[in-house]
Design an enzyme around this catalytic site. Structure first.
Site, PDB file in Angstrom:
ATOM      1  CG  HIS B 113      -1.676   1.286   1.411  1.00  0.00           C
ATOM      2  ND1 HIS B 113      -2.697   1.685   0.563  1.00  0.00           N
ATOM      3  CD2 HIS B 113      -1.545   2.278   2.329  1.00  0.00           C
ATOM      4  CE1 HIS B 113      -3.163   2.862   0.967  1.00  0.00           C
ATOM      5  NE2 HIS B 113      -2.485   3.238   2.028  1.00  0.00           N
ATOM      6  CG  ASP B 213      -8.747   5.750   7.130  1.00  0.00           C
ATOM      7  OD1 ASP B 213      -9.416   6.713   7.530  1.00  0.00           O
ATOM      8  OD2 ASP B 213      -7.555   5.837   6.778  1.00  0.00           O
ATOM      9  CE  LYS B 233      -6.425   8.870   4.968  1.00  0.00           C
ATOM     10  NZ  LYS B 233      -6.503   7.464   4.525  1.00  0.00           N
ATOM     11  CB  THR B 237     -12.890   6.233  10.982  1.00  0.00           C
ATOM     12  OG1 THR B 237     -12.101   7.357  10.562  1.00  0.00           O
ATOM     13  CG2 THR B 237     -12.046   4.964  10.931  1.00  0.00           C
ATOM     14  CD  GLU B 338      -3.154   0.445  -2.401  1.00  0.00           C
ATOM     15  OE1 GLU B 338      -2.263  -0.412  -2.479  1.00  0.00           O
ATOM     16  OE2 GLU B 338      -3.875   0.584  -1.396  1.00  0.00           O
TER      17      GLU B 338
END
Lengths: 391, 391
Positions: B113, B213, B233, B237, B338
């Site tokens: 990651h 997250d 962020k 969460t 990703e």
């Protein structure tokens, strides 16, 4: 009954009336208000159990109208006679952390500080990042290690790697520093999904404290890319014992410095929340810096608006700090890494050349602001002494 | 009395016994343990008021020996007959956030990651920072916006600036993402000044939960230099409802991948705390990724040792998450940035090409691990649906 004498030049006169939490040998921790050199037991004096708790959180959660009403009642109370059993000499009580910290956020709102740190941490790049004048840069810190003024600070250990070292080593911090800051305490929270506009600042923020954001510069420099400061900050953050109500800071409000480019609409204020608070930083008893809070680029109302604009909730007990208060002059810098320019330009402290903190050093940060009655109101102090790294 | 039937392939068999907090129309929030498709009311079944509270914190704070003892008692209890009034069908109860979050820390412990994000966020630099293999990089997140699985996620608004734009604009996030993570819940804290060695991990960490997250990649990319992620962020969460005890994960322990260079002594483990937990990420019902937790470079014991090595205290309720779990293969990546390589390589979700999250999308992250009796134990799920940005 007692009439509380307030010395004429007291920073804790009737224009201030800050809240704290105290105990005595016969009294469990509870809320008090400071008047001159006395502490008034609010649960006893006002007959209200919300003040009999060990933190201010329950009272702060009651919201703006209650803060106004209680301040009015305290003002009336201390102008007259107070029951003897509700009055203590401040020297005879033990002070406690005045509020339970929910989330702790630290901003970076001084252009002078951010520029200085940029030059020191990234000497080959533009000192201010492209985002800096568009938003108040901030990050979350560790709420669990916020400690009361007077708590000794054990020098942290950690990984350090100087640029000329091949690998990191582990050991006591070699570049221990302070950051003189103003902290804002949320009283009335806001629900998830509901941003707090700049103009609602005073309905949410209960008051302000002094903050020393102790910083291990060598640990920080090695760890902070790309996710920000972590262990370089999380060992301790000290706050002052008295929460100065925002209601006491009306006379201190000033415009922030001109903001160019104009901030996005959610960051625009209709009335300014810059604050004319004057700091003094004493290193082993000698004042080495007088940072001016009125130089801060971003206001605390802008900080709160930014922090919640993505829908994040705010909670009673949230603490957000301004970041280091630094002015344009050398003797207005609120961190020693700036004051000594990365340790390359020592300052004389009681005749000794100093760069970063040595074991046994003590730092006392204090501040005052204009009060509504023409006096200066005080924030008290945030004090801490450095102990050697543990074994 | 009731004998609790546990289906043979249940992920909630006797090798698991995770804790949660539930309520019913007649019962205020209190602790329960999940067995098969039932929830056992622990205050009633064990006759202990510590379980009658609305969070697990008081029980977790009692420490390791108590966790062992209570697990033994529950194991005995559910193997026999349980009082009828202490047993509820899981579908008939309301689940609540199982613990009050003290501090929330997020690590970055997957090499795959961190390398992928490095390539995507900083295409012209080395993907891994020089510090990455020397310490588990982490940062503090917002404890106040940790929400229970099932809570809808309102698309956040904020400042975004694409590299080819001259100035930032304000509006709804255009690159809303997930991060599939494992979270560790501190039960027994540690005092200020006392680091927790790797080998004491199990005496402090009570259990594990799944974490999503949620990440606003455009907001994050613009804000995160130099102090780390903040509003990208902090809007939400999500955590799963069942805390799997660390005691249930003994059979899942595996060595971490080889760590080279050898970590500094405080990060060395005598017994491994890598975990063979297999994740599945479902996007609108279709599994798009199966991230393998055993690939994580840093173990959670190393995370806790690092987090406290500077003397920072840990508190009951502290939550620290692993960072995105990503394996070496494309279909093992735990974040959509990703999986779709920054949005340039869409994936097919139910026949539609997808990059980042669209309004109405739902993500369900689940995971299982080997249990001590040869079954697979389950973490349940962390589920969330995206709602349009508020007005």
């Amino acid at each position: 009954m007692t009439t509380i004498a307030v010395p004429e030049d007291s920073p804790f006169g009737l224009a201030n009336l800050p809240y704290g939490v105290f105990s005595t040998p016969g009294t469990a921790p509870r809320a008090g208000v400071r008047v001159g050199d006395s502490v008034v037991d609010l649960a006893l004096a006002l007959g209200d159990d919300v003040f009999a708790r060990p933190t201010l959180n329950a009272f702060m959660a009651q919201g703006y109208e209650r803060w106004v009403e209680v301040r009015r009642r305290i003002t009336e109370l201390v102008a007259g006679d107070v029951p003897d059993e509700a009055v203590h000499a401040v020297g005879a009580v033990t002070l406690h952390l005045p509020f339970e910290v929910a989330d702790y956020v630290d901003f970076y709102a001084s252009e002078h500080h951010a520029s200085n740190l940029g030059r020191l941490f990234r000497p080959n790049a533009e000192p201010l990042m492209p985002n800096w004048k568009h938003l108040p840069v901030g990050y979350h810190g560790r709420a669990g290690t916020v400690v009361l003024s007077g708590t000794d600070i054990v020098r942290p250990r950690g990984q350090r790697k100087a640029p000329d070292e091949a690998a990191p080593s582990f050991g006591p911090c070699r570049r221990l520093d302070i950051e003189a800051e103003l902290g804002f305490v949320v009283g009335a929270g806001s629900p998830l999904g509901t941003p707090v506009p700049c103009d609602d600042f005073a309905r949410h923020v209960f008051g302000a404290v002094l903050v020393n954001d102790w910083s291990a510069r060598d640990i920080q420099a090695w760890e902070y890319v790309p996710l920000g400061p972590f262990l370089g900050k999380s060992f301790a953050t000290s706050v002052s014992a008295w929460v100065v109500p925002l209601l006491a800071l009306e006379a201190a409000r000033v415009p922030t410095p001109a903001q160019d480019p104009e901030p996005l609409p959610y960051l625009r204020e209709n009335a300014p929340w810059g604050l004319d608070v004057e700091f003094a930083v004493a290193w082993n008893g000698q004042v080495v810096s007088r940072p001016p809070y009125r130089e801060m680029y971003w206001s605390p109302a802008q900080m709160l608006a930014h922090m919640t604009v993505n829908g994040a909730s705010a909670r009673t007990g949230d603490l957000f700090a301004s970041g280091t208060v630094s002015g344009p002059e050398r003797d207005q810098r609120g961190a020693f890494i700036e004051l000594t320019w990365g340790g390359r330009e020592p300052v004389a402290v009681n005749g000794e050349k100093r760069t970063f903190l040595e074991d046994g050093d003590e730092v006392v940060i204090s501040a005052t602001a204009p009060g509504a009655d023409g006096t200066r109101i005080g924030f008290g102090e945030v004090r801490g002494r450095v102990l050697p790294a543990g074994s």
